[in-house]
Design an enzyme around this catalytic site. Structure first.
Site, PDB file in Angstrom:
ATOM      1  CG  ASP A   1      -7.758   2.828   0.648  1.00  0.00           C
ATOM      2  OD1 ASP A   1      -8.900   3.341   0.755  1.00  0.00           O
ATOM      3  OD2 ASP A   1      -7.186   2.240   1.601  1.00  0.00           O
TER       4      ASP A   1
ATOM      5  CB  SER B   1      -0.896  -0.029   1.248  1.00  0.00           C
ATOM      6  OG  SER B   1      -1.606   1.181   1.381  1.00  0.00           O
TER       7      SER B   1
ATOM      8  CE  LYS C   1      -7.487  -1.934   6.776  1.00  0.00           C
ATOM      9  NZ  LYS C   1      -7.524  -0.451   6.822  1.00  0.00           N
TER      10      LYS C   1
ATOM     11  CG  ASP D   1     -10.591  -0.308   5.082  1.00  0.00           C
ATOM     12  OD1 ASP D   1     -10.919  -0.744   6.193  1.00  0.00           O
ATOM     13  OD2 ASP D   1      -9.444   0.162   4.874  1.00  0.00           O
TER      14      ASP D   1
ATOM     15  CD  GLU E   1      -9.012  -0.296   0.681  1.00  0.00           C
ATOM     16  OE1 GLU E   1      -8.111  -0.626  -0.117  1.00  0.00           O
ATOM     17  OE2 GLU E   1      -8.892  -0.365   1.909  1.00  0.00           O
TER      18      GLU E   1
ATOM     19  CE  LYS F   1      -4.751   0.402   0.319  1.00  0.00           C
ATOM     20  NZ  LYS F   1      -5.503  -0.325   1.362  1.00  0.00           N
TER      21      LYS F   1
ATOM     22  N   GLY G   1      -4.465  -3.995   5.987  1.00  0.00           N
ATOM     23  CA  GLY G   1      -3.408  -3.827   6.983  1.00  0.00           C
ATOM     24  C   GLY G   1      -3.545  -2.509   7.702  1.00  0.00           C
TER      25      GLY G   1
ATOM     26  CE  LYS H   1      -3.787   4.077   2.156  1.00  0.00           C
ATOM     27  NZ  LYS H   1      -5.029   3.542   2.734  1.00  0.00           N
TER      28      LYS H   1
HETATM   29  O1  OSB Z   1      -7.047   2.187   4.557  1.00  0.00           O
HETATM   30  O2  OSB Z   1      -6.051   0.374   4.243  1.00  0.00           O
HETATM   31  C1  OSB Z   1      -6.103   1.454   4.815  1.00  0.00           C
HETATM   32  C2  OSB Z   1      -2.965   1.983   6.957  1.00  0.00           C
HETATM   33  C3  OSB Z   1      -3.516   2.612   8.053  1.00  0.00           C
HETATM   34  C4  OSB Z   1      -4.858   2.882   8.066  1.00  0.00           C
HETATM   35  C5  OSB Z   1      -5.675   2.524   6.986  1.00  0.00           C
HETATM   36  C6  OSB Z   1      -5.130   1.881   5.885  1.00  0.00           C
HETATM   37  C7  OSB Z   1      -3.747   1.631   5.860  1.00  0.00           C
HETATM   38  C8  OSB Z   1      -3.062   1.035   4.729  1.00  0.00           C
HETATM   39  C9  OSB Z   1      -1.730   0.355   4.989  1.00  0.00           C
HETATM   40  O3  OSB Z   1      -3.454   1.112   3.582  1.00  0.00           O
HETATM   41  C10 OSB Z   1      -1.779  -1.121   4.816  1.00  0.00           C
HETATM   42  C11 OSB Z   1      -0.530  -1.771   5.396  1.00  0.00           C
HETATM   43  O4  OSB Z   1       0.444  -1.913   4.658  1.00  0.00           O
HETATM   44  O5  OSB Z   1      -0.542  -2.158   6.591  1.00  0.00           O
HETATM   45 MG    MG Z   2      -8.338   1.127   3.242  1.00  0.00          MG
END
Ligand code: OSB
Ligand code: MG
Length: 372
Positions: free
Chosen positions: A188, A135, A262, A238, A213, A161, A290, A163
């Site tokens: 995301d 991510s 999660k 999510d 996402e 992924k 994650g 952001k």
């Molecule tokens: O939205 O998936 C998310 C990290 C912190 C809070 C929300 C998110 C995330 C990540 C990181 O996208 C995922 C990871 O590598 O742990």
């Molecule tokens: Mg997310």
């Protein structure tokens, strides 16, 4: 199992690189480590609530408050049969899924250690290693983003992924897609749009993305169902999915076609398993999200992601993507086929490194009956 003592550690660890999303930028990451002593065994769980209420209303401090003032007092010195029993006893506390999930994880770890079974075995996971991706946070410029993506591809990650947020969405995604026409790519938004502003995302529909996402608000299943009708690309939820009930309702109203699971967000491994089972029966793909976990939460994520319904790569990257030093002795490495091995030792299958835990602990407190 009798819960003899519980120790809470508020942990803050430096990230190797800052992580930026539509809700903020961090260069350290907070969590609670929860340690349970029970009949000579020690179990650990990670509560993924962060320092700020940007992703969810929970923070490390609200989790501390809920556990220490409301959940632990009734638990210390008593017997907990299993995770289902624990959930029943926590049911009087509304919400606060991350606080509950952290404690439940420590009970699963103990259960596995008592029975000599890995968490993977306890849950019914099957794969010895699981597909993972990375991510990638928001970067200063699209050029910087391309460089970061290239770096992860060089390391062997086969799913990326990125952001996005308003103003940094279609252009960033298109540039990555143009450079990597075959890449398994997804985006995301972390709730950065409203139904009225999300039409700016429509060009994403032509970029062959695995999924989009959480574009809209966390408490808004209905508008996601309206938005999904405008896209061929599957929406994935999510933040909006806090339980198996939310998952069922989201699927029934067509608010998403994929679900990110999660453990922390849904209140524990048990609820994660229920969502997995529901989605498997309805042919809805799921994948493991994650929260920048330490080795403790990462071990749990790997076990969860090995369940048969997890058909898309997880946001479970190698330890070195996040931390120079972790609080577990184990580090997780990426295999050449963009997978990570699932721990096989009893429980979570990881051991705490006491010096590292000490180094990163801001405060800790041990809860026990007066006799203990
Ligand atoms: O939205 O998936 C998310 C990290 C912190 C809070 C929300 C998110 C995330 C990540 C990181 O996208 C995922 C990871 O590598 O742990
Ligand atoms: Mg997310």
């Amino acid at each position: 199992m009798i819960i003899d003592t519980v120790t809470l550690y508020h942990v803050r660890m430096p990230l190797r690189n800052p992580f930026e999303t539509s809700f903020g930028r961090i260069d350290t990451r907070d969590c609670l480590l929860i340690e349970i002593q029970s009949e000579g065994l020690t179990g650990y769980g990670e509560c993924v609530a962060d320092r700020d209420p940007g992703y969810s209303y929970e923070t490390a401090q609200t989790a501390w408050h809920i556990l220490s003032d409301f959940i632990l007092p009734g638990l210390i010195g008593s017997a907990v049969a299993d995770p289902a029993d624990l959930q029943l006893r926590m049911a009087g506390v509304r919400g606060h899924q991350m606080a509950k999930a952290g404690l439940e994880m420590a009970v699963w770890d103990l259960l596995g250690k008592r029975q000599g079974l890995s968490l993977q075995k306890l849950l019914g996971g099957v794969q010895p290693r699981v597909d993972v991706g990375v991510s990638v946070g928001l970067q200063e410029t699209p050029e910087a983003l391309l460089q970061v993506v290239e770096g992860y591809l060089d390391q062997g990650y086969r799913r990326i992924k990125i952001k996005i947020k308003p103003g940094r969405d279609v252009n960033d995604t298109r540039i990555v897609r143009q450079h990597y026409p075959e890449l398994r790519l997804q985006v995301d938004a972390n709730s950065a749009y409203r139904l009225e502003t999300a039409s700016s995302l429509l060009p994403l529909d032509d970029l062959n993305l695995l999924l989009i996402e959480q574009p809209l608000a966390e408490d808004d299943l209905w508008d996601h169902s309206q938005l999904q009708r405008q896209f061929k690309t599957p929406l994935c939820l999510d933040e909006s999915i806090l339980s198996a009930r939310h998952a069922r309702q989201a699927i029934e109203m067509g608010a998403c076609r994929i679900i990110n699971i999660k453990t922390g967000r849904v209140g524990g491994l048990r609820e994660a398993l229920l969502i997995h089972n529901l989605c498997q029966s309805l042919n809805i793909p799921v994948w493991c999200g994650g929260m920048l976990e330490t080795g403790v939460g990462r071990a749990a994520n790997l076990a969860v992601a090995s369940l048969p319904g997890f058909t898309l790569p997880g946001d479970i990257s190698a330890t070195e993507r996040y931390y120079q030093q972790d609080i577990t002795e184990e580090r997780f490495d990426l295999n050449e086929d963009s997978t990570i091995d699932v721990p096989q030792a009893p429980g979570l299958g990881v051991q705490i490194e006491p010096q590292a835990l000490k180094r990163f602990t801001l405060r800790s407190e041990k809860f026990s009956t007066r006799a203990a």
